[in-house]
Design a protein around this motif. Sequence first.
Motif, short mmCIF file in Angstrom:
data_model
loop_
_atom_site.label_atom_id
_atom_site.label_comp_id
_atom_site.label_asym_id
_atom_site.label_seq_id
_atom_site.Cartn_x
_atom_site.Cartn_y
_atom_site.Cartn_z
N SER A 1 0.67 -1.09 0.04
CA SER A 1 0.04 0.09 -0.10
C SER A 1 0.88 1.17 -0.06
CB SER A 1 -0.85 -0.01 1.32
OG SER A 1 -0.16 -0.11 2.34
N SER A 2 2.13 1.28 0.47
CA SER A 2 2.94 2.16 0.32
C SER A 2 3.71 2.37 -1.03
CB SER A 2 4.13 2.11 1.50
OG SER A 2 4.96 1.15 1.08
N GLU A 3 3.24 1.67 -2.11
CA GLU A 3 3.76 1.79 -3.32
C GLU A 3 5.17 1.70 -3.47
OE1 GLU A 3 1.88 2.29 -5.84
OE2 GLU A 3 0.15 2.66 -4.85
N MET A 4 5.78 0.70 -2.32
CA MET A 4 7.14 0.38 -2.43
C MET A 4 6.96 -1.18 -2.49
SD MET A 4 9.66 3.00 -0.37
CE MET A 4 9.90 4.65 -1.01
N PRO A 5 7.71 -1.84 -3.42
CA PRO A 5 7.44 -3.41 -3.36
C PRO A 5 8.22 -4.18 -2.06
CG PRO A 5 9.68 -2.62 -4.76
CD PRO A 5 8.74 -1.36 -4.41
N VAL A 6 7.80 -5.27 -1.90
CA VAL A 6 8.17 -6.08 -0.82
C VAL A 6 9.29 -6.72 -1.39
CG1 VAL A 6 7.78 -8.14 0.64
CG2 VAL A 6 6.23 -6.18 0.42
N VAL A 7 10.56 -6.76 -0.79
CA VAL A 7 11.79 -7.55 -1.19
C VAL A 7 12.32 -8.24 0.01
CG1 VAL A 7 14.08 -7.26 -2.12
CG2 VAL A 7 12.47 -5.34 -2.37
N ARG A 8 12.02 -9.57 -0.11
CA ARG A 8 12.44 -10.39 0.98
C ARG A 8 13.75 -10.92 0.67
NH1 ARG A 8 7.07 -11.33 -0.08
NH2 ARG A 8 5.52 -11.58 1.56
N ASP A 9 14.45 -10.83 -0.54
CA ASP A 9 15.87 -11.32 -0.85
C ASP A 9 16.56 -10.21 -1.19
OD1 ASP A 9 18.10 -12.63 -1.34
OD2 ASP A 9 17.16 -14.32 -2.42
N LEU A 10 17.87 -9.90 -0.67
CA LEU A 10 18.50 -8.94 -0.77
C LEU A 10 19.08 -8.89 -2.38
CD1 LEU A 10 20.91 -8.12 2.50
CD2 LEU A 10 19.34 -6.65 1.21
N ALA A 11 19.16 -10.45 -2.79
CA ALA A 11 19.50 -10.47 -4.08
C ALA A 11 18.60 -9.65 -5.24
CB ALA A 11 19.64 -11.93 -4.50
N ASP A 12 17.36 -9.57 -4.69
CA ASP A 12 16.33 -9.13 -5.75
C ASP A 12 16.32 -7.38 -5.50
OD1 ASP A 12 15.51 -11.50 -6.47
OD2 ASP A 12 14.40 -11.69 -4.80
N PHE A 13 17.15 -6.96 -4.77
CA PHE A 13 17.16 -5.51 -4.70
C PHE A 13 18.32 -4.81 -5.27
CE2 PHE A 13 18.31 -1.38 -2.15
CZ PHE A 13 16.75 -1.08 -2.26
N ILE B 1 9.17 -4.36 7.45
CA ILE B 1 9.52 -5.58 7.86
C ILE B 1 8.36 -6.60 8.10
CG2 ILE B 1 10.49 -6.91 9.70
CD1 ILE B 1 12.86 -4.78 9.87
N ALA B 2 7.32 -5.84 8.53
CA ALA B 2 6.19 -6.58 8.94
C ALA B 2 5.45 -7.08 7.78
CB ALA B 2 5.16 -5.79 9.65
N ARG B 3 5.75 -6.55 6.55
CA ARG B 3 5.05 -6.88 5.35
C ARG B 3 6.02 -7.95 4.70
NH1 ARG B 3 4.79 -1.18 4.34
NH2 ARG B 3 2.98 -0.38 5.15
N GLY B 4 7.11 -8.29 5.21
CA GLY B 4 7.87 -9.28 4.46
C GLY B 4 9.27 -8.82 3.97
N VAL C 1 16.63 -3.48 3.20
CA VAL C 1 15.69 -2.91 2.37
C VAL C 1 14.66 -1.98 2.86
CG1 VAL C 1 14.12 -3.20 0.23
CG2 VAL C 1 15.94 -4.80 0.68
N ALA C 2 14.08 -2.37 4.07
CA ALA C 2 13.33 -1.65 4.99
C ALA C 2 13.71 -0.39 5.58
CB ALA C 2 12.51 -2.44 6.23
N ALA C 3 15.04 -0.71 5.85
CA ALA C 3 15.82 0.80 6.41
C ALA C 3 16.00 1.73 5.03
CB ALA C 3 17.06 0.05 6.85
N ARG C 4 16.48 1.12 4.25
CA ARG C 4 16.42 2.13 2.89
C ARG C 4 15.26 2.83 2.31
NH1 ARG C 4 21.40 -0.03 -0.96
NH2 ARG C 4 20.89 1.95 -2.07
N TYR C 5 14.03 1.89 2.52
CA TYR C 5 12.77 2.42 2.27
C TYR C 5 12.28 3.80 3.01
CZ TYR C 5 11.49 -1.35 -1.10
OH TYR C 5 11.57 -2.41 -2.19
N THR C 6 12.55 3.40 4.12
CA THR C 6 12.21 4.47 5.36
C THR C 6 13.12 5.70 5.03
OG1 THR C 6 11.39 2.69 6.82
CG2 THR C 6 12.11 4.98 7.77
N PHE C 7 14.31 5.46 4.79
CA PHE C 7 15.30 6.51 4.50
C PHE C 7 14.57 7.40 3.40
CE2 PHE C 7 18.81 8.66 2.67
CZ PHE C 7 19.52 9.14 3.64
N ARG C 8 14.47 6.61 2.17
CA ARG C 8 13.86 7.43 1.08
C ARG C 8 12.65 8.02 1.54
NH1 ARG C 8 14.01 2.71 -3.39
NH2 ARG C 8 16.41 2.17 -3.29
N ARG C 9 11.62 7.47 2.32
CA ARG C 9 10.36 8.50 2.57
C ARG C 9 10.45 9.38 3.71
NH1 ARG C 9 7.86 2.76 2.65
NH2 ARG C 9 8.72 2.59 4.90
N LEU C 10 11.37 9.21 4.42
CA LEU C 10 11.25 10.22 5.56
C LEU C 10 12.60 10.99 5.75
CD1 LEU C 10 9.51 8.10 8.51
CD2 LEU C 10 8.40 9.56 6.91
#
Length: 804
Positions: free
Chosen positions: A7-19, A325-328, A333-342
């Motif tokens: 819902s935040s328009e950012m993809p869920v990335v479970r494996d670092l190789a995919d980021f 992280i709760a979304r998986g 990646v979650a830290a980088r997403y939050t860095f981008r958003r905030l």
Amino acid sequence: MAISTTSSEMPVVRDLADFPRHSGSWLERAVFNRRRTVLFLCALATLILGFMCSKVALNASFEKMIPTGHPYIQNFLQHRKELRGMGNQLRIVVENPGGSVYEAAYLDKLKRLNDELFLTPGVDRAWVKSLWLPTVRWTEVTEEGFNGGPVMPDGFDGSADSIAKLRLNAGRANLVGSLIANDLKSSAIVLPLLERQPDGSRLNYWQLSKDLDSLRAKYEAEGLKVRIIGFAKIVGDLLAGLLQVALYFGVAIVIAALLLFGYTRCMRSTALVLACSLVAVVWQIGLLAIFKLELDPYSMLVPFLVFAIGVSHGAQKMNGIMQDIARGTHRLVAARYTFRRLFLAGVTALLADAVGFAVLVLIPIPVIRELAMTASIGVAVLVFTNLLLLPVLLSFVGVSPRAARRALETEQRQLAGHRGLWVFLDHFAERRSWAAATVIVSLALGVAGFVVSQRLQIGDLDPGAPELRPNSRYNQDNAYVTSHYALSSDVFAVIVKTPAEGCLKYETLDTVDQLAWELQQLPQVRMTLGLQDVVRQITAGSFEGNPKWLTISRNQDVLNYGAQQASVNNPDMFNTECSVMPLVAFLADHKAETLTQVLATTERFIAEKTAENKLDPAKLQLLPAAGGAGIEAATNIVVKQANTTMLLYVYAAVILLCLVTFRSWRATVVAVLPLVLTSILCEALMVWLGIGVKVATLPVIALGVGIGVDYALYLLSVQLAGQRRGLTLSEAYGDAVLFTGRVVALVGVTLAAGVITWAFSPIKFQADMGVLLTFMFLWNMVGALVLIPALSHFLLNDKHIKVA
């Protein structure tokens, strides 16, 4: 690829190789692709600055507390050497509880205390006054002319005959009410202080206060009662109270930890947020030592604010990472997403905080400027510790799985419509009746608050030392001195400046006498004292004490003789060249109203005489102001001017930051109006609590505005982003509340908890600041959650936002 859309328009990335590691801004790549280097540099900085913390001095300064650039203060500083005792001085009152001052045992103890005080570092010994010093003299008129000498008889041995002579000399010198109490149970020792020592070092107020307390304890153990008043003792008590305030810092940490853990139920992320906020405080204090800045009773509060601001920004980062992280999403990646958003919103919010502090530099009072620099340093380090270091640390440790599952369940319940209180908040954005009622109520509160705030006064509203509690030892001492002595400790002095020998001229003495008469008509003035009074008495004495001669003679020879006698018995009445002398007014108190009336009377007299061409600057100048009350009167003028200027600048800067961040004047209005309402209500609260605007409380509203805009920046940033993606106002605000609303409430409570502990401080101005800041933080939070959606309903509805 394990990627899905959230819902935040950012993809869920479970494996670092995919980021893609090289995605994001250059700053994001520099920080997260070199995480271990960032951690090493931060650890090294913490060790170095932690060591420097031990080098920070805790002190205060008389000159830092006054607006040295104001013309009246410059008058005092320019002539302070000729006006010893008109600035920074102590009055030590020594009481004999079981008898009078005319007892041998009491006088012996007084002599020993006098000798120890006389040799205390920082004392201007040439101008010390007490019964035991030869500078305190008596004069009488005899058949052979004037006779006089030291009040303490030569060869005093404590016998009944010696004590009888002392009693007679004290009566001749008219010491009752000045150096001897009206009830004859105590006497005073007056200690003028040197701000700079002979070696160039500043007076150490903390050490001086501890020395005085040691002497007090020593002689009270011998049966005396010792009371100490004066600026230096106030500062000493403030510095001593700071040790207790430091304990409140620990309490604030515990409260913040409980609030954070109660929100996240994650021990590791709570510990990291607290740790990074504490690292910011360590860096700040270490940098103070590097920049040669000191901590004083005012700037001592800044670490509380820096810690609270750090926790609030850290909570935002932690919340964003936990949701991803709760979304998986992987923790990095979650830290980088939050860095981008905030990160941008966080930097903007910190800039707003910095603006709230930086505008204080415009106030021409050194202690406030140093507070501004101290706070600005603290905000600057938060960019590194809480916007960079914290996401990096969380990218390593993440959050506990249990906390992540709880966050996901909460989000899913809210998305399903089970949002509890947050649904109630949505009504302010979607229902016109709710929005209109909120705006009308806010407007009514603003009008009522503005009416009440018009009674806000500049300066102190209570007698004694308003910086301390009414029941403090100092204020009890001050109450005793005020009730037992005719001469008040609240001294207002006008500096009379002439050419050499000009103070002896009839025109000079007559003009000063007229001003003294004008001041005596004020009920707040107990009495006045100047060279004209001494010359008048000596003139009458020269003519066998005939009251007809109790006047200022036009005969220059008579005036010269009077001044010559005055130079022997009252050397502090004028300087050696007879070019500078004080007219001293002893006031009933130093309340704002008293100082305003005394200064207004002085200024009106000077203006009238100047208009009548009776004040030729080449021959005579009347220059306000010296004495503790005179300096405070000038300080009140500066505070009044700075209060308006400060608010204009802080709001201008906040508006500019909001325009840059939101790129919308409508959003800027929505963000700023709740702050304006809070500022108005804060001033009304000050009136209700009996708090005046002074050096201690002046920074509060600027800090409240600078920090309070953080809520709007976080909420509106998410809301506007959603609306520009095509969401309706109700949906966008719902997303904003879902993503940041709960944290905004947490931040408001955390900020308030960080400063409410000040309310229990033994230092009253810190308690006042704690109450006012708590009110502003909580009310700004309510404004952000309630008034922002209501204003958005009218100013930021769907027709006002262009979909990207």
